[in-house]
Design a protein around this motif. Sequence first.
Motif, PDB file in Angstrom:
ATOM      1  N   CYS A 149      10.194   5.526  -5.439  1.00 17.85           N
ATOM      2  CA  CYS A 149       9.264   4.671  -4.684  1.00 17.85           C
ATOM      3  C   CYS A 149       9.934   3.353  -4.305  1.00 17.85           C
ATOM      4  CB  CYS A 149       8.012   4.392  -5.512  1.00 17.85           C
ATOM      5  SG  CYS A 149       6.976   5.831  -5.788  1.00 17.85           S
TER       6      CYS A 149
ATOM      7  N   GLN B 268       2.022   1.878  -3.549  1.00 15.77           N
ATOM      8  CA  GLN B 268       0.898   2.317  -4.378  1.00 15.77           C
ATOM      9  C   GLN B 268       0.489   3.749  -4.033  1.00 15.77           C
ATOM     10  OE1 GLN B 268      -0.235   0.695  -6.914  1.00 15.77           O
ATOM     11  NE2 GLN B 268       0.829  -1.256  -6.564  1.00 15.77           N
ATOM     12  N   PHE B 269       0.544   4.086  -2.750  1.00 13.02           N
ATOM     13  CA  PHE B 269       0.199   5.451  -2.336  1.00 13.02           C
ATOM     14  C   PHE B 269       1.191   6.461  -2.925  1.00 13.02           C
ATOM     15  CE2 PHE B 269       1.075   8.940   0.610  1.00 13.02           C
ATOM     16  CZ  PHE B 269      -0.169   9.580   0.616  1.00 13.02           C
TER      17      PHE B 269
ATOM     18  N   HIS C  23       0.830  -1.204   0.000  1.00 11.35           N
ATOM     19  CA  HIS C  23       0.000   0.000   0.000  1.00 11.35           C
ATOM     20  C   HIS C  23       0.863   1.252   0.000  1.00 11.35           C
ATOM     21  CE1 HIS C  23      -2.881  -3.028   1.448  1.00 11.35           C
ATOM     22  NE2 HIS C  23      -3.809  -2.235   0.949  1.00 11.35           N
TER      23      HIS C  23
ATOM     24  N   ARG D 228       3.069   6.154  -5.568  1.00  3.65           N
ATOM     25  CA  ARG D 228       2.900   6.250  -7.029  1.00  3.65           C
ATOM     26  C   ARG D 228       1.672   7.089  -7.374  1.00  3.65           C
ATOM     27  NH1 ARG D 228       5.696   6.443 -10.561  1.00  3.65           N
ATOM     28  NH2 ARG D 228       4.848   5.017 -12.135  1.00  3.65           N
ATOM     29  N   SER D 229       0.611   6.949  -6.549  1.00  2.43           N
ATOM     30  CA  SER D 229      -0.613   7.719  -6.809  1.00  2.43           C
ATOM     31  C   SER D 229      -0.396   9.212  -6.621  1.00  2.43           C
ATOM     32  CB  SER D 229      -1.744   7.248  -5.892  1.00  2.43           C
ATOM     33  OG  SER D 229      -1.492   7.631  -4.549  1.00  2.43           O
ATOM     34  N   LYS D 230       0.648   9.556  -5.863  1.00  9.11           N
ATOM     35  CA  LYS D 230       0.974  10.961  -5.635  1.00  9.11           C
ATOM     36  C   LYS D 230       2.013  11.471  -6.629  1.00  9.11           C
ATOM     37  CE  LYS D 230      -1.778  11.404  -2.145  1.00  9.11           C
ATOM     38  NZ  LYS D 230      -2.999  12.277  -2.246  1.00  9.11           N
TER      39      LYS D 230
END
Length: 807
Positions: free
Chosen positions: A322, A310-311, A307, A313-315
């Motif tokens: 990452c 993924q967090f 998580h 990368r989402s930012k």
Amino acid sequence: MSRTTLNRFLPHIAAVLIYAGVALAFFYPQLQGKQLSQHDIDMWRGSAQENLDFKAQTGEQSLWCGTMFSGMPAYLVGVVYPGSLIRYVHRALHFLQRPASFIFVAMLGFYLLLLVMGLNPWLAMVGGLAYGLSTYFFIIIGAGHNAKMIAVAYVPPTIAGMVLALRGKLLAGLVTFAIALSLNIVASHPQISYYGLFVMAAMAIAMFYNALREKTVPMFMKGVGVLAVGTILAVGTNFSRLWFTYDSGKDSIRGRSELTTDSHNRTSGLDKDYALQWSYGKMETFNLLIPNLMGGSSSMDMGTKSHTYQFLRSKGVPNNQCLAFVSSMPTYWGPQPMTSGPVYIGAIVVFLFVLGLILVKGAMKWALAAVSLLSLMLAWGNNLLPLSNFFLDYFPAYNKFRTVSMILYVAEITMPLLGFMALKGVIDGTTTKQQLIHALKWALGIVGGVCLLFGLFGGTMFNFEASYDASMGLPAEILDALRTDRRAMLRTDAFRSLAFVAIAAGAIYAFVVNKLKQTHFVAVLCIAVLVDLWAVNKRYMSNDQFVSPTKVDQPFVASAADKQIMADKSYFRVFNLTVSPFNDASTSYFHHSIGGYHGAKLRRYQELIDQYLSKFDRGTLNMLNTKYIIQRGEQGPMAQINPEANGPVWFADSLVMVSSADEELAQLGQINTKTTAVVDERFAQHLASFTKGAASPADTIAFESYAPNRVSYTYRSQNARLAVFSEIYYPKGWQARIDGQPAEHFRANYVLRAMILPAGEHKVEFNFEPSMWNIGLTIDYASSIAIFLLTIGSVAYAVIKHRKSEA
């Protein structure tokens, strides 16, 4: 060789080959010529490098280490005890080379124990795998705790020798016990040897109880006598190692302090807060069953499916950043300060242990269960203080060891032992079908139920917050993602363990109802154990940890600051502030350091660290001849000269007499160490010729030469003078001479050497010559030869007896 003989030896040959294959496959970079990079081995190399170089250049072995903590005994810093010939047996057993040999010998030793306990060889082979692949062993190998791992490998065969002797197989028991115990002592890890005694004592009590019931006490007592002989031989073979470890230990942090402050925290060994620093959490104990129950390690690669990744990368954080961020995340959230991983012994092993608690009958089950429970409770340390304090205050030698969580090693022996004893009854038919099915239901319900409970509800049972989360300075969103990952790790591993428990239970049930042949059952169990533990162990032992042999042999690269200091050929010490100075031996690789890395540093020196050195006290640094201080600079480490260093030796014009260690330590912070010395009144007889104000401007004293085990000075004075030497006082070996004639020296300034030197022009020399060395060497040789003769004689006797039986 007859077919019958071949069939008898086939499982043993298979076990050796399988163990060798598994060990080499796990550590396959070793086959490519690479070596494992281990932190503690690097630290050992740093501390021992000067003595290694000295021996290579002169052929002489120094028993004193001058590069660490301003000087300390080297008995546990790479000293070779030449009279302990059993070390050649150790080298032969480790023919696979480390680290593969560590696991190979551990498996083989537990295999032998299970054979002695009466198990079918093929089933015993699986038990050896289960023991040798315990996750904790791979964690300590990765950390470089080689001595610990070697001791771990030799505990099971030592127990096997004890069992043989107490069951009346006196000669086999004597030889096995004496050799295995000798090898265990050779490992030089008294803590593991000590914990092994817990298991042996529990099993011996159970066997004595059985002897009382069966009226075989005389035979049991003969076995006790044989074990006494074996102990004497094993101790004799390692007498020097044991004597010097014991004797120096009394002056180390594992011995009693003379200080009266903080008395509630002191014991006759380690201080309580230090001994209990690494205490297992009560709930954390369940990671023997579920590896990632509390996050695994303080530094784990969480991967791209986490998580947190993924967090980020989402930012919009770039992928390479990452990956770097999640490659070393503090997923562990348990109560210990930090950890390299869990003491995971395998879901199948825990299941078999519970099965054994139900199926196995007799005193041995209760002995193994009791000592297992005791080890769990003692591992809790600070989390069960009444029991811990009792053992620290009253149980013999318990307070000599730190990291109480290490006692979980007891469970790592007893749990697979009882578990595979349960399977013995399944294989040989002594357990009925009804008994087994009843036990299977209960064991599956208990162990599987615990896994299911954590899998379904673990996410709501904890907050997954680590004590250090707030101090990491991470945004709340990232901390939330990290805690989500911790929650997911628990849930995933809980269901994973449940699956392996179900596989083991299913395989046993299928065998009992004749759906699986014995060979297939053993094969299924073997594969399940291997897959379970292999996968978890790979989380903590990466192929990337293997490097070129050159990097292992030369673990440290000199910085510009190091090179600058090494260009100075005078004699001095270094204080390196770019590392944790009192928990790092890299400085000792290049210089004489006031710091270092060792678990048995001298007690008085540790107290000097606590009171002064850790606070950067200049007077104390000066008296230790700290000429250079390495600090961080914009371009890297930089060396700063300390012009106030006292030098290697100086004359003191005055002295302060004190009556206690507390007063001596306190006065040290109040005097000018260049002109005044603090001396305990116990040394008053050495000061009869001292006269205050006897100094003359013409008096001089100078350093002449240094080697790790000797140091010399020259001086000229018109009157008797008090000289203080910037060398650590350790009277159990250091001999002082003036112009070649023995002379007395005493302690000054809490840790240093001092002498009253007669008027005139003379040479002073200190040589480290422990009086027990040659005596110990003789005992080592004699006992080693006795063990070898005993072994040869017993083998010859067995061969003759076998031939007579076939005649």
